[in-house]
Scaffold this motif. Sequence first.
Motif, mmCIF file in Angstrom:
data_model
loop_
_atom_site.group_PDB
_atom_site.id
_atom_site.type_symbol
_atom_site.label_atom_id
_atom_site.label_comp_id
_atom_site.label_asym_id
_atom_site.label_seq_id
_atom_site.Cartn_x
_atom_site.Cartn_y
_atom_site.Cartn_z
ATOM 1 N N SER A 1 0.868 -1.168 0.000
ATOM 2 C CA SER A 1 0.000 0.000 0.000
ATOM 3 C C SER A 1 0.909 1.223 0.000
ATOM 4 O O SER A 1 2.121 1.102 -0.142
ATOM 5 C CB SER A 1 -0.928 -0.024 1.221
ATOM 6 N N ALA A 2 0.326 2.382 0.178
ATOM 7 C CA ALA A 2 1.120 3.607 0.137
ATOM 8 C C ALA A 2 2.181 3.644 1.236
ATOM 9 O O ALA A 2 3.277 4.152 1.026
ATOM 10 C CB ALA A 2 0.206 4.830 0.261
ATOM 11 N N HIS A 3 1.870 3.082 2.395
ATOM 12 C CA HIS A 3 2.795 3.160 3.529
ATOM 13 C C HIS A 3 3.312 1.812 4.028
ATOM 14 O O HIS A 3 4.305 1.770 4.746
ATOM 15 C CB HIS A 3 2.118 3.881 4.698
ATOM 16 N N PHE A 4 2.643 0.722 3.686
ATOM 17 C CA PHE A 4 2.997 -0.576 4.249
ATOM 18 C C PHE A 4 3.311 -1.599 3.160
ATOM 19 O O PHE A 4 2.835 -1.493 2.044
ATOM 20 C CB PHE A 4 1.841 -1.122 5.099
ATOM 21 N N ALA A 5 4.096 -2.596 3.537
ATOM 22 C CA ALA A 5 4.336 -3.771 2.700
ATOM 23 C C ALA A 5 4.078 -4.991 3.578
ATOM 24 O O ALA A 5 4.431 -5.013 4.759
ATOM 25 C CB ALA A 5 5.762 -3.792 2.177
ATOM 26 N N LEU A 6 3.434 -6.000 3.005
ATOM 27 C CA LEU A 6 3.079 -7.198 3.740
ATOM 28 C C LEU A 6 3.815 -8.386 3.134
ATOM 29 O O LEU A 6 3.711 -8.644 1.936
ATOM 30 C CB LEU A 6 1.564 -7.433 3.671
ATOM 31 N N HIS A 7 4.565 -9.098 3.964
ATOM 32 C CA HIS A 7 5.317 -10.278 3.534
ATOM 33 C C HIS A 7 4.728 -11.498 4.232
ATOM 34 O O HIS A 7 4.308 -11.416 5.387
ATOM 35 C CB HIS A 7 6.798 -10.143 3.919
ATOM 36 N N HIS A 8 4.741 -12.639 3.542
ATOM 37 C CA HIS A 8 4.198 -13.874 4.119
ATOM 38 C C HIS A 8 5.089 -15.046 3.737
ATOM 39 O O HIS A 8 5.574 -15.133 2.611
ATOM 40 C CB HIS A 8 2.780 -14.119 3.605
ATOM 41 N N LEU A 9 5.292 -15.935 4.683
ATOM 42 C CA LEU A 9 6.018 -17.171 4.450
ATOM 43 C C LEU A 9 5.225 -18.289 5.125
ATOM 44 O O LEU A 9 5.023 -18.256 6.349
ATOM 45 C CB LEU A 9 7.427 -17.093 5.030
ATOM 46 N N PRO A 10 4.725 -19.275 4.360
ATOM 47 C CA PRO A 10 3.935 -20.350 4.968
ATOM 48 C C PRO A 10 4.828 -21.365 5.684
ATOM 49 O O PRO A 10 5.023 -22.485 5.226
ATOM 50 C CB PRO A 10 3.193 -20.968 3.780
ATOM 51 N N ALA A 11 5.399 -20.954 6.791
ATOM 52 C CA ALA A 11 6.279 -21.819 7.577
ATOM 53 C C ALA A 11 6.153 -21.433 9.045
ATOM 54 O O ALA A 11 5.620 -20.375 9.385
ATOM 55 C CB ALA A 11 7.726 -21.648 7.117
ATOM 56 N N SER A 12 6.649 -22.286 9.897
ATOM 57 C CA SER A 12 6.650 -22.004 11.326
ATOM 58 C C SER A 12 7.958 -21.331 11.709
ATOM 59 O O SER A 12 8.982 -21.527 11.049
ATOM 60 C CB SER A 12 6.510 -23.304 12.120
ATOM 61 N N PRO A 13 7.940 -20.543 12.793
ATOM 62 C CA PRO A 13 9.190 -19.934 13.246
ATOM 63 C C PRO A 13 10.205 -20.990 13.672
ATOM 64 O O PRO A 13 9.842 -22.105 14.051
ATOM 65 C CB PRO A 13 8.777 -19.090 14.452
ATOM 66 N N ALA A 14 11.473 -20.629 13.592
ATOM 67 C CA ALA A 14 12.540 -21.534 14.026
ATOM 68 C C ALA A 14 12.447 -21.707 15.542
ATOM 69 O O ALA A 14 12.073 -20.770 16.250
ATOM 70 C CB ALA A 14 13.896 -20.952 13.643
ATOM 71 N N PRO A 15 12.767 -22.896 16.046
ATOM 72 C CA PRO A 15 12.703 -23.084 17.497
ATOM 73 C C PRO A 15 13.745 -22.219 18.197
ATOM 74 O O PRO A 15 14.813 -21.945 17.664
ATOM 75 C CB PRO A 15 13.007 -24.569 17.685
ATOM 76 N N SER A 16 13.385 -21.776 19.374
ATOM 77 C CA SER A 16 14.298 -20.910 20.122
ATOM 78 C C SER A 16 15.478 -21.714 20.649
ATOM 79 O O SER A 16 15.447 -22.941 20.727
ATOM 80 C CB SER A 16 13.557 -20.257 21.289
ATOM 81 N N ALA A 17 16.528 -21.024 21.049
ATOM 82 C CA ALA A 17 17.717 -21.683 21.594
ATOM 83 C C ALA A 17 17.375 -22.397 22.896
ATOM 84 O O ALA A 17 17.897 -23.470 23.194
ATOM 85 C CB ALA A 17 18.822 -20.657 21.823
ATOM 86 N N TRP A 18 16.462 -21.831 23.672
ATOM 87 C CA TRP A 18 16.069 -22.444 24.934
ATOM 88 C C TRP A 18 15.382 -23.781 24.653
ATOM 89 O O TRP A 18 15.655 -24.783 25.296
ATOM 90 C CB TRP A 18 15.116 -21.517 25.683
ATOM 91 N N HIS A 19 14.490 -23.807 23.662
ATOM 92 C CA HIS A 19 13.770 -25.031 23.324
ATOM 93 C C HIS A 19 14.736 -26.097 22.804
ATOM 94 O O HIS A 19 14.639 -27.264 23.169
ATOM 95 C CB HIS A 19 12.696 -24.717 22.278
ATOM 96 N N ALA A 20 15.688 -25.705 21.961
ATOM 97 C CA ALA A 20 16.667 -26.652 21.422
ATOM 98 C C ALA A 20 17.553 -27.211 22.539
ATOM 99 O O ALA A 20 17.863 -28.404 22.560
ATOM 100 C CB ALA A 20 17.518 -25.980 20.359
ATOM 101 N N ALA A 21 17.963 -26.370 23.491
ATOM 102 C CA ALA A 21 18.795 -26.832 24.606
ATOM 103 C C ALA A 21 18.021 -27.806 25.486
ATOM 104 O O ALA A 21 18.570 -28.806 25.958
ATOM 105 C CB ALA A 21 19.266 -25.642 25.434
#
Length: 168
Positions: free
Chosen positions: A23-43
């Motif tokens: 739009s005039a002021h915004f851009a919208l990006h999309h990726l059909p994936a889940s976020p990477a697991p956090s370092a705490w979760h991996a540990a």
Amino acid sequence: MIGKLQRPVDFERVLGHQSRARSAHFALHHLPASPAPSAWHAAKLRTAQAELSTGGPASVHNPVDDVPPAPQGCWVGMVVPKRHARRSVTRQLLKRQIRAAFAERPGMPPGMWVVRLRSPFDRQKFPSAASDALRQAARAELAQLLDRALKPRVETRAELAPQAKPTP
């Protein structure tokens, strides 16, 4: 439920793809994936595997054709740079409007969404940093942006036309 993107790795992954709508002021990006697991979760997973009482870790054979699981939720990230919204009041107002725009649409496709402010709002038109006029203008523009992003993409004639083979 809408999650919040926080890790730079996730922002880089989403912003590395072409914007889905602008739009005039915004851009919208999309990726059909889940976020990477956090370092705490991996540990935590590593320590849980090390504490097996049955000996060494079991060998797991994954088939080659395994497809990563589809994302289960919707995560939203916001990029509101200081160069486009100098006052923190304005940046926070825009972030609240972005969150509210996504909360109003419960049927968003799953994956990671990033809304990026790509140009500043006119200071002559919106002199107050947190005015109702700015709030309404941002909300209306975000609603149009999300509507445009959710519409099925219409292919142009150039994309539908068969490619001509070069003559030797």
